[in-house]
Design a protein around this motif. Structure first.
Motif, mmCIF file in Angstrom:
data_model
loop_
_atom_site.group_PDB
_atom_site.id
_atom_site.type_symbol
_atom_site.label_atom_id
_atom_site.label_comp_id
_atom_site.label_asym_id
_atom_site.label_seq_id
_atom_site.Cartn_x
_atom_site.Cartn_y
_atom_site.Cartn_z
ATOM 1 N N LYS A 729 21.837 -18.522 -16.153
ATOM 2 C CA LYS A 729 21.232 -17.762 -17.246
ATOM 3 C C LYS A 729 19.774 -18.168 -17.457
ATOM 4 N N SER A 730 19.079 -18.400 -16.330
ATOM 5 C CA SER A 730 17.675 -18.820 -16.367
ATOM 6 C C SER A 730 17.014 -18.473 -15.043
ATOM 7 N N ILE A 731 15.743 -18.068 -15.105
ATOM 8 C CA ILE A 731 15.008 -17.750 -13.874
ATOM 9 C C ILE A 731 14.145 -18.914 -13.422
ATOM 10 N N SER A 732 14.239 -20.046 -14.113
ATOM 11 C CA SER A 732 13.344 -21.167 -13.829
ATOM 12 C C SER A 732 13.553 -21.756 -12.436
ATOM 13 N N SER A 733 14.736 -21.534 -11.842
ATOM 14 C CA SER A 733 15.006 -22.108 -10.520
ATOM 15 C C SER A 733 14.354 -21.304 -9.397
ATOM 16 N N ILE A 734 13.886 -20.096 -9.692
ATOM 17 C CA ILE A 734 13.280 -19.249 -8.657
ATOM 18 C C ILE A 734 11.787 -19.542 -8.589
ATOM 19 N N PRO A 735 11.240 -19.836 -7.419
ATOM 20 C CA PRO A 735 9.791 -20.054 -7.324
ATOM 21 C C PRO A 735 9.026 -18.881 -7.930
ATOM 22 N N GLU A 736 8.015 -19.205 -8.686
ATOM 23 C CA GLU A 736 7.307 -18.195 -9.469
ATOM 24 C C GLU A 736 6.737 -17.077 -8.618
ATOM 25 N N MET A 757 21.845 -8.937 -18.835
ATOM 26 C CA MET A 757 21.496 -10.353 -18.966
ATOM 27 C C MET A 757 19.993 -10.561 -18.747
ATOM 28 N N VAL A 758 19.417 -9.889 -17.750
ATOM 29 C CA VAL A 758 17.976 -10.006 -17.513
ATOM 30 C C VAL A 758 17.206 -9.404 -18.690
ATOM 31 N N ARG A 759 17.735 -8.310 -19.244
ATOM 32 C CA ARG A 759 17.109 -7.729 -20.433
ATOM 33 C C ARG A 759 17.075 -8.737 -21.581
ATOM 34 N N ASP A 760 18.184 -9.443 -21.792
ATOM 35 C CA ASP A 760 18.237 -10.445 -22.858
ATOM 36 C C ASP A 760 17.257 -11.586 -22.593
ATOM 37 N N MET A 761 17.101 -11.961 -21.312
ATOM 38 C CA MET A 761 16.121 -12.992 -20.965
ATOM 39 C C MET A 761 14.708 -12.524 -21.335
ATOM 40 N N TYR A 762 14.460 -11.235 -21.132
ATOM 41 C CA TYR A 762 13.155 -10.677 -21.487
ATOM 42 C C TYR A 762 12.887 -10.824 -22.982
ATOM 43 N N PHE A 763 13.869 -10.477 -23.800
ATOM 44 C CA PHE A 763 13.677 -10.567 -25.246
ATOM 45 C C PHE A 763 13.518 -12.018 -25.711
ATOM 46 N N GLU A 764 14.089 -12.949 -24.966
ATOM 47 C CA GLU A 764 14.021 -14.355 -25.362
ATOM 48 C C GLU A 764 12.802 -15.073 -24.797
ATOM 49 N N LEU A 774 10.143 -10.336 -15.964
ATOM 50 C CA LEU A 774 11.480 -9.866 -16.316
ATOM 51 C C LEU A 774 11.491 -8.366 -16.588
ATOM 52 N N LEU A 775 10.475 -7.896 -17.301
ATOM 53 C CA LEU A 775 10.411 -6.474 -17.644
ATOM 54 C C LEU A 775 10.228 -5.613 -16.400
ATOM 55 N N ASN A 776 9.311 -6.020 -15.522
ATOM 56 C CA ASN A 776 9.063 -5.233 -14.318
ATOM 57 C C ASN A 776 10.280 -5.211 -13.406
ATOM 58 N N SER A 777 11.005 -6.313 -13.349
ATOM 59 C CA SER A 777 12.190 -6.351 -12.492
ATOM 60 C C SER A 777 13.291 -5.427 -13.010
ATOM 61 N N LEU A 778 13.342 -5.204 -14.320
ATOM 62 C CA LEU A 778 14.335 -4.284 -14.883
ATOM 63 C C LEU A 778 14.138 -2.863 -14.371
ATOM 64 N N SER A 779 12.911 -2.533 -13.953
ATOM 65 C CA SER A 779 12.626 -1.182 -13.467
ATOM 66 C C SER A 779 13.212 -0.922 -12.088
ATOM 67 N N CYS A 780 13.771 -1.935 -11.451
ATOM 68 C CA CYS A 780 14.377 -1.756 -10.128
ATOM 69 C C CYS A 780 15.794 -1.187 -10.212
ATOM 70 N N THR A 781 16.242 -0.914 -11.416
ATOM 71 C CA THR A 781 17.583 -0.363 -11.597
ATOM 72 C C THR A 781 17.739 0.986 -10.890
ATOM 73 N N THR A 782 18.956 1.283 -10.476
ATOM 74 C CA THR A 782 19.275 2.595 -9.896
ATOM 75 C C THR A 782 20.031 3.464 -10.897
ATOM 76 N N GLU A 783 20.155 2.977 -12.135
ATOM 77 C CA GLU A 783 20.867 3.703 -13.185
ATOM 78 C C GLU A 783 19.883 4.534 -14.014
ATOM 79 N N TYR A 784 20.184 5.816 -14.163
ATOM 80 C CA TYR A 784 19.317 6.727 -14.894
ATOM 81 C C TYR A 784 19.162 6.302 -16.349
ATOM 82 N N TRP A 785 20.257 5.898 -16.999
ATOM 83 C CA TRP A 785 20.200 5.529 -18.415
ATOM 84 C C TRP A 785 19.292 4.318 -18.646
ATOM 85 N N ALA A 786 19.360 3.352 -17.695
ATOM 86 C CA ALA A 786 18.540 2.147 -17.843
ATOM 87 C C ALA A 786 17.058 2.476 -17.667
ATOM 88 N N MET A 787 16.757 3.370 -16.720
ATOM 89 C CA MET A 787 15.357 3.754 -16.510
ATOM 90 C C MET A 787 14.806 4.498 -17.725
#
Length: 918
Positions: A729-736, A757-764, A774-787
């Protein structure tokens, strides 16, 4: 005729006479600042006492004052010899030169005697970002600050003065201000006392400064916090002022700054004075919403965006500090006599910052030199670009001036050699230390050093060379034609225009032609002249054997492009495939850059270009790959919207897979908390080094395109890292550097719960950098509702800060689903977008994906019908990149597909077909 000449001469006398009757010896300046309240209190006032010496017997004093309110009854002189007070009878403004004030004294000043001129002045603050100005950040509540920026000639808007760069005088400064503000100047404060006349105000007195020109004076009032203060190993005291949340990011500043000072002392071979006059203190002021870089003695001011500007973090911060540190020598120790040419100083400092950083981090100077080159060659090839000697105040042109000047300094260094360049620069600093110098005097010093060892032909004047570059826009194209039967190479030049090569253009430049041949790796320099605005033709005889390649503009010496004949280009392509290290690294980057640029504009067939770049599957240089991806991503943006994308993707996958498989082994499994900077004590980095290992930065830059083109090693690595981040539940382990790509690939292939979960990370998330990823990565969704949800957030400042809106929309438009949904969003929200201050940045997200004539016409018509008349003039320049893509897709799309097919068949693979439509 003679009377007319005399009248004209008299009209200019006040300006020419400024300071000619007296010489300033010292300024005693007391400034009371009423800040923060607006209205009648939004002003400053002060008293300046200027110690002067009469250089002739006169009743007139000419000094500079612009937009200041000065009272005659509070203006008077004190004669030192007798203590007698002399009244000022008149304060006269000249209609032709309103910046000059003429003081008429009741009695003549005596030649050689000293006086003190006292003047009271006041003024409302301006909001223009120059002179002594006030501004604020945040809105609830507003946080005010005030700051000076006196270059080139704005000191006269802050206090009456002799605003002449040749005058250098000490300054004693006292600031009266609200006690909630911190007052800073060049020198440390020596006392702070209550100011009884105004409640809660204090008077801060500073140590006297060493001699400064008026445009070098600096002071500021702010309410930032002291996040660091302490001495360095060499004795200086560094204090960092910023908002508290940047304390961690700024922790390295105190370590970086003294190293950069030492490196610059080595480059200039001239240590800055460190006696009591210098004070040994340095304040870093990190200001929110501040877009400039500004520094003086003891003060450096830069914006928060420079602290964490992206994936390069500390490296970018250190590079920016290096530029400010270089200014302590070139711009402070030696200032410009002609303040209209400060862009020359800025370009020199920018280039020297590369050199200073190259002593700390190997390869830094090459990387930033090539990035600067890419930027300059793109913008300087646009039809509306101006010569850099033209002072256009737009941010874009000011950046071009500095960047192109940087490349021209590199050109001189390569032409006369590193050793002689730094020798001339060191002599220049030594000769003009603590004074002002003209740009021509810098060229003369460099020329003098080069002539001592015959590195510069007698017929070549550096002043003439530089004039040919500074006073015309654009850059040249060198055309190289071999005649092996006559053992002759002919080199010609013409103005490069990627859209239309105008053979009638008479523009020409003085160009150092730096070349090597296969069996002669030591570079040679010949000069291609420009006599009486007519280009010379350079003929080189007996320099190359018929089977040996010839390479021009070694180490990207000059900001130009080189077009070779087909035979020489074939020899170079073969050499790159056989052993790419026989061609210098910077030259490889230029070959790739030129080949892809020529193909884009139709000057070089794509079948030739692909043969030049096909060696990239073996390339291990970060800077070469960064240059290649700059162009290939542009092609990708078009091809992904066509049926030919499958073919293009197969080609790119084949190109990238071998080098990525080798490079990924050096990719760290965990994020680096603080990047290490190796200490490489090299005075001048040799840019022609031979590579013997993969650049550790290479997997970072290849990661995103490798995943986009479905290199399986990248997809597997990204999925593993994404799952680990979700579990923690953290992105800190991924190289920036690869964080956004990993999250994007994971979201594209994952469940709805992972998107949430990534959306919640964005808000936090606490800072804009993490929020953006985090916000830009959310745009990679293939779901119409999420876009749809993301687009609904885009213009809502409660959900998405305005600083992140343009980035989010760009990310949305890059995805397959977002491309179609985003166009609907633009149609529905055009009015709301055009009402925003950042509308141009937002529109770029939509402009960048236009590839067809219908899309171009649709957006063009929409903008013209919705933009106010005052903004319509910007539409053409805004849409110019889109029009280039439309033209390319119509005229060169099939050429690229055919070239890929031919290259694939040549390599023994016939599985591809080009029966696709654009």
């Amino acid at each position: 005729m003679l009377p007319k000449i005399l009248i004209l001469l008299c009209a200019f006398l006040p300006e020419k006479a400024t300071g000619s009757t007296v010489k300033p010896l010292r300024y005693n300046l007391k400034i009371l600042t009423r800040l923060d309240a607006g209205g009648a209190r939004n002003l400053f006032e002060g008293i300046v006492s200027i110690d002067i010496e009469a250089t002739k017997s006169t009743r007139f004093i000419y000094l500079n004052s612009s937009d200041l309110y000065i009272l005659k009854r509070k203006t008077w002189l004190l004669r030192w010899a007798s203590g007698k007070k002399l009244s000022v009878l008149q304060l006269q403004k000249n209609v032709r030169e309103p910046r000059v004030v003429k003081l008429v004294i009741e009695l003549p000043l005596r030649y050689g005697e000293k006086y003190t001129l006292n003047m009271f002045f006041s003024r409302n603050f301006n909001q223009k970002g120059h002179g002594y100005y006030a501004s604020y950040y945040d809105k609830t509540p507003k946080v005010f600050y005030s700051m000076t920026r006196f270059e080139p000639e704005y000191a006269q808007t802050a206090f009456p003065c002799f605003d002449n760069p040749h005058f250098r005088t000490p300054y004693n400064i006292t600031m009266v201000h609200d006690r909630k503000f911190v007052a800073l100047t060049h020198m440390p404060p020596i006392k702070e006392t209550p100011y009884d006349e105004i409640e809660n105000y204090v008077s801060t007195t500073f140590m006297g400064s060493p001699p400064l020109a008026t445009h070098q004076v600096m002071w500021t009032l702010h309410s930032l916090q002291k996040v660091y203060s302490g001495p360095t190993a060499t004795g200086e005291n560094i204090t960092v002022w910023s908002r508290p949340h940047l304390a961690k990011s700024l922790a390295k500043v105190a370590e970086m700054t003294p190293k950069l000072f030492r490196n610059c002392e080595t480059l200039f071979a001239y240590p800055l004075p460190k006696g009591p006059d210098w004070s040994g203190k340095l304040d870093h002021i990190v200001m929110p919403e501040y877009t400039e870089l500004y520094s003086g003695q003891g003060l450096m001011v830069y914006g928060e965006d420079k602290v964490n500007p992206g994936r390069r973090g500390h490296e970018s911060l250190q590079g920016m500090l290096a530029e400010l540190v270089a200014r302590q020598w070139n711009g402070l120790l030696v200032s410009s006599s002609d303040l209209n040419e400060v862009y020359v100083r800025d370009g020199v400092n920018y280039y020297l910052s590369f050199q200073a950083m190259g002593m700390e981090k190997e390869g830094y100077n090459m990387t930033y030199l090539l990035r600067t080159r890419l930027d300059v060659l793109y913008y300087d090839s646009l039809a509306k670009e101006k010569a850099i000697a033209t002072d256009v105040r737009s941010t874009r042109h000011q950046k071009l001036r500095k960047n192109k000047m940087c490349l021209l300094i590199h050109m001189i260094k390569v032409a006369i050699s590193d050793k002689l360049f730094f020798k001339g620069l060191q002599e220049f600093i030594k000769r003009y230390a603590n004074s002002s110098a003209l740009t021509t005097e810098l060229w003369e010093e460099l020329q003098r050093a080069a002539r001592q060892t015959h590195q510069l032909p007698i017929g070549v004047s550096l002043h003439t060379v530089m004039e040919s570059w500074l006073k015309k826009p654009g850059f040249p194209l060198l055309t190289v034609q071999r005649d092996d039967e006559k053992q002759k190479v002919t080199i010609t030049q013409k103005h490069y225009n990627p859209k239309k090569m105008d053979i009638s253009s008479k523009d020409c430049w003085w160009i150092p032609v730096v070349y090597i041949v296969k069996n002669l790796p030591l570079s040679q320099v010949e000069w291609l002249g420009c006599q009486r605005k007519k280009a010379d033709i350079l003929e080189l005889k007996h320099i190359v054997n018929p089977k040996d390649w010839l390479l021009l503009n070694v180490d990207a010496a000059v900001p130009l492009r080189v077009l070779y004949d087909s035979y020489n280009l074939q020899l170079i392509s073969t050499a790159l495939l056989q052993d790419f290290t026989q061609i210098p690294e910077l030259s490889r980057a230029q070959l790739v850059d030129d080949a892809l640029s020529f193909a884009w504009s139709g000057l070089l067939p794509y079948n030739v270009t692909l043969k030049v770049i096909s060696y990239l599957s073996k390339e291990t240089s970060f800077v070469v790959w960064e240059t290649a991806l700059f162009h290939l991503k542009n092609l990708q943006g078009i091809m992904r919207l066509t049926t030919g994308f499958r073919i293009f993707k197969l080609f790119m996958k084949k190109l990238m897979k071998p080098v990525f498989k080798a490079a990924i082994k050096s990719l760290p499994m965990k994020a680096r908390t603080s990047p290490e900077i190796p200490n490489i004590p090299k005075i001048f980095l040799n840019t022609t080094k031979t590579e013997n290992k993969t650049d550790s930065s290479l997997p970072m830059i290849l990661y995103q395109p490798a995943c986009q083109f479905e290199v399986k090693e990248c997809l597997a690595d990204a999925q593993e890292r994404f799952q680990s981040a979700i579990e923690q539940k953290s992105i800190s382990s991924i190289p920036e550097e690869i964080r956004e790509t990993v999250l994007c690939r994971g979201i594209r292939n994952s469940l709805e719960d992972d998107w949430v979960m990534v959306r919640d990370m964005y808000f936090e998330a606490k800072n804009d950098k993490d929020k953006s990823i985090l916000l830009n990565s959310l745009s990679c969704t293939t779901e119409y509702w999420a876009m749809q949800k993301l687009l609904k957030w885009a213009l809502d400042p409660e959900m998405v800060p305005s600083t992140l809106t343009a980035g989010l929309l760009s990310a949305v438009m890059r995805s397959s689903l977002g491309y179609y949904v985003g166009k609907e969003f633009l149609i529905a929200n055009t009015a709301a977008i055009l009402n925003r201050k950042d509308f141009k940045l937002i529109l770029n997200a939509f402009v960048n994906v236009i590839t067809t004539k219908d899309e171009f016409s649709s957006l063009n018509n929409r903008l013209r019908s919705n933009l106010p008349a005052s903004q319509k003039s910007t539409i053409s320049s805004m849409l110019e990149p889109a029009l280039d893509k439309v033209i390319w897709r119509k005229s060169l799309y099939f050429d690229l597909l055919k070239a890929i097919r031919d290259l694939t068949l040549e390599n023994g693979n016939s599985n591809s077909s080009v029966q696709d439509s654009p």
